[in-house]
Structure formats: structure tokens, C-alpha cells
Design an enzyme around this catalytic site. Structure first.
Site, PDB file in Angstrom:
ATOM      1  N   HIS A 177      -6.900   3.125 -60.911  1.00 55.91           N
ATOM      2  CA  HIS A 177      -6.899   3.780 -59.695  1.00 55.91           C
ATOM      3  C   HIS A 177      -7.590   2.858 -58.621  1.00 55.91           C
ATOM      4  CE1 HIS A 177      -6.337   6.626 -56.144  1.00 55.91           C
ATOM      5  NE2 HIS A 177      -7.769   6.559 -56.037  1.00 55.91           N
ATOM      6  N   GLU A 234      -7.842  -5.334 -60.391  1.00 53.57           N
ATOM      7  CA  GLU A 234      -7.107  -4.100 -61.299  1.00 53.57           C
ATOM      8  C   GLU A 234      -6.665  -5.018 -62.830  1.00 53.57           C
ATOM      9  OE1 GLU A 234      -5.343  -0.714 -58.852  1.00 53.57           O
ATOM     10  OE2 GLU A 234      -3.900  -2.348 -59.142  1.00 53.57           O
ATOM     11  N   LEU A 258      -0.148  14.688 -64.329  1.00 53.15           N
ATOM     12  CA  LEU A 258       0.089  15.139 -65.552  1.00 53.15           C
ATOM     13  C   LEU A 258      -0.573  16.531 -65.814  1.00 53.15           C
ATOM     14  CD1 LEU A 258      -0.246  12.015 -67.493  1.00 53.15           C
ATOM     15  CD2 LEU A 258       1.984  13.123 -67.148  1.00 53.15           C
ATOM     16  N   GLY A 303       4.676  -2.509 -61.713  1.00 44.84           N
ATOM     17  CA  GLY A 303       4.170  -2.720 -63.084  1.00 44.84           C
ATOM     18  C   GLY A 303       3.457  -4.168 -63.197  1.00 44.84           C
ATOM     19  N   SER A 304       2.973  -4.574 -62.070  1.00 52.41           N
ATOM     20  CA  SER A 304       2.025  -5.815 -62.114  1.00 52.41           C
ATOM     21  C   SER A 304       0.893  -5.628 -63.144  1.00 52.41           C
ATOM     22  CB  SER A 304       1.435  -6.338 -60.905  1.00 52.41           C
ATOM     23  OG  SER A 304       0.558  -5.494 -60.360  1.00 52.41           O
ATOM     24  N   ASN A 305       0.397  -4.422 -63.412  1.00 56.80           N
ATOM     25  CA  ASN A 305      -0.732  -4.130 -64.376  1.00 56.80           C
ATOM     26  C   ASN A 305      -0.261  -4.057 -65.749  1.00 56.80           C
ATOM     27  OD1 ASN A 305      -3.162  -3.585 -62.958  1.00 56.80           O
ATOM     28  ND2 ASN A 305      -1.854  -2.462 -61.571  1.00 56.80           N
ATOM     29  N   ASN A 356      -6.638   6.204 -66.750  1.00 54.88           N
ATOM     30  CA  ASN A 356      -5.727   5.949 -65.598  1.00 54.88           C
ATOM     31  C   ASN A 356      -6.287   4.756 -64.713  1.00 54.88           C
ATOM     32  OD1 ASN A 356      -3.949   6.409 -63.358  1.00 54.88           O
ATOM     33  ND2 ASN A 356      -5.664   7.272 -62.162  1.00 54.88           N
TER      34      ASN A 356
HETATM   35  C1  GRF Z   1      -2.086  -0.038 -58.696  1.00 55.96           C
HETATM   36  O1  GRF Z   1      -2.604  -0.238 -57.518  1.00 55.96           O
HETATM   37  C2  GRF Z   1      -2.780   1.300 -59.549  1.00 55.96           C
HETATM   38  O2  GRF Z   1      -4.189   1.156 -59.192  1.00 55.96           O
HETATM   39  C3  GRF Z   1      -2.342   2.316 -58.790  1.00 55.96           C
HETATM   40  O3  GRF Z   1      -0.876   2.058 -58.627  1.00 55.96           O
HETATM   41  C4  GRF Z   1      -0.907   0.608 -58.533  1.00 55.96           C
HETATM   42  C5  GRF Z   1       0.369   0.189 -59.608  1.00 55.96           C
HETATM   43  O4  GRF Z   1       0.617  -1.211 -59.347  1.00 55.96           O
HETATM   44  N1  GRF Z   1      -2.430   3.487 -59.417  1.00 55.96           N
HETATM   45  P1  GRF Z   1       1.574  -1.854 -60.420  1.00 55.96           P
HETATM   46  O5  GRF Z   1       2.913  -1.220 -60.408  1.00 55.96           O
HETATM   47  O6  GRF Z   1       0.791  -1.990 -61.649  1.00 55.96           O
HETATM   48  O7  GRF Z   1       1.828  -3.333 -59.652  1.00 55.96           O
END
Ligand code: GRF
Length: 208
Positions: free
Chosen positions: A114, A184, A98, A13-15, A112
Site C-alpha cells: 500500500h 515500492e 477480499l 503491474g509495475s510491482n 498487501n
Molecule cells: C501500487 O502503488 C500499490 O501500492 C497499490 O497499487 C499500485 C499498483 O501499482 N496497491 P502497479 O500496478 O504495481 O504498477
């Protein structure tokens, strides 16, 4: 304008954290209405709780054990998400394909992230696949994309934003993943900000 986001995660969940931080800082005009994980141990659930964002765990296994289909799982997931009336559904490390029984509930609203460029390295091993291709001398860089999810194809759909990420000789999964994640975190926030302010259109010219 403040948009409501539903963020779907499966892991670290870093994003998600980047989104939490950007909303708190006022950089992203959004409220995270709900975080859903399909994995109980996802650290992103803890990040949501710390940020006092509603967090739900929605596992597939009970459906499988009861002989119920993925379509039923996805329909229930859609119902759960719809309770929060989100404007955008953000797949931020969501490791579950999904089906249309989810996607038809949110046409043009599922985004999404990626860790590869359009048309390259779909699936869960994009970073390792890029490293391997670099090792074979096939590529010198990889990248990140944020794209719409119109259908069940994996890591495809009209790109909203892309950014290249260099690969360096001697890179490991860890060093390349760290470089990718940094991009990201910025690209996801920036793209959502543009979507919310109606300043972002799919890059249809790429042919995706
Ligand atoms: C990210 O690299 C995203 O692009 C991929 O899964 C990873 C999730 O990273 N789909 P985080 O859980 O947000 O750290």
C-alpha cells in the site's frame, strides 16, 4: 528455499514486474506460480505472458450479473489460486477487498502493498490524499508499507515493512507516484525475500 507466489493484480503491474525481474535475477528465491487479474485490460497480464507466467482473468461482473455474492466470487478465486499451491499470496495493486471466504484459505499468507504509512490514507486514493494533506500543511512525507492481510479491513494488518517517502513542494500526482513506486518495487522484493528466508516478522509493536 524457493517459494511459490500467487500475485493478484488489477492494473499496470509495475510491482509484478519488479517481482518477475527479481526472481529472474535470483534476488528473490521465488517462482511466480500464477498471476490473477480481476480486470481484463490490466497490463500486468501482458507482463505475465511475456515472462511466461500462468495468467488468469477472474472478473466479478459475471457473478454480479448472476446474482451471486462476493463471497462466492472470493471462494472461487481461492480455489483458482489454490490450484497453484502458493506459499504466499501477494496483492500487488489488487483493487478488490477480499472477504473471509478467500482469506480463511490462506491464513497468515496474504501480503498487501500500500502506498501510505500504517494508519494513514487507506483506500484507492492514498497518493492524492497524501498530496492534499501536504497541501494543508499536515504532513511533510508519506510512505509505503507491506503488511499482512488477516481480515477484511482495507489497507490494515500487521506491517511487515515500512519506508517513508518525502513529498516535495510542487509535486504532482505523477512525480510523487513515481517516487513512491520506486520505493515500492524495492521494498516489496526485499520484504518477500525476508519472509521466504524466515527473516521477517510482523511489526506488532506498532499496535496494528
Ligand atoms: C501500487 O502503488 C500499490 O501500492 C497499490 O497499487 C499500485 C499498483 O501499482 N496497491 P502497479 O500496478 O504495481 O504498477
Amino acid at each position: 528455499m524457493t517459494a511459490k507466489l500467487a500475485v493478484l493484480i488489477s492494473g499496470n503491474g509495475s510491482n509484478l514486474q519488479a517481482l518477475i525481474d527479481a526472481t529472474a535475477a535470483g534476488i528473490l528465491p521465488a517462482q511466480i506460480a500464477v498471476v490473477v487479474s480481476n480486470r481484463r485490460g490490466a497490463y500486468g497480464l501482458e507482463r505475465a505472458r511475456r515472462a511466461q507466467v500462468p495468467a488468469c482473468y477472474h472478473p466479478l461482473k459475471p457473478y454480479r450479473d448472476a446474482g451471486r455474492s462476493r463471497a462466492e466470487y472470493d471462494a472461487d478465486l481461492a480455489a483458482l489460486v489454490m490450484e497453484y499451491a502458493p506459499d504466499w499470496i501477494v496483492l500487488a495493486g489488487w483493487m478488490h477487498i477480499l472477504s473471509d471466504s478467500f482469506l480463511r484459505c490462506f491464513p497468515g499468507r496474504v501480503v498487501n502493498l500500500h502506498p501510505a504509512l500504517p494508519g494513514q490514507f487507506p483506500g484507492a486514493h492514498a497518493i492524492d490524499d497524501a498530496l492534499a494533506a501536504f497541501g494543508r500543511g499536515e504532513i511533510g512525507q508519506t510512505g509505503v508499507m507491506v503488511h499482512l492481510v488477516p481480515d477484511e479491513r482495507v489497507d490494515e494488518g500487521p506491517p511487515l515493512a515500512t519506508e517513508t517517502v518525502p513529498i516535495h513542494r510542487g509535486d504532482t500526482h505523477g512525480t510523487l507516484a513515481a517516487r513512491i513506486h520506486t520505493v515500492e518495487h524495492r521494498l516489496l522484493v526485499d520484504t518477500l525475500r525476508k519472509l521466504i528466508t524466515n527473516n521477517c516478522q510482523p511489526q506488532l509493536a506498532t499496535g496494528h
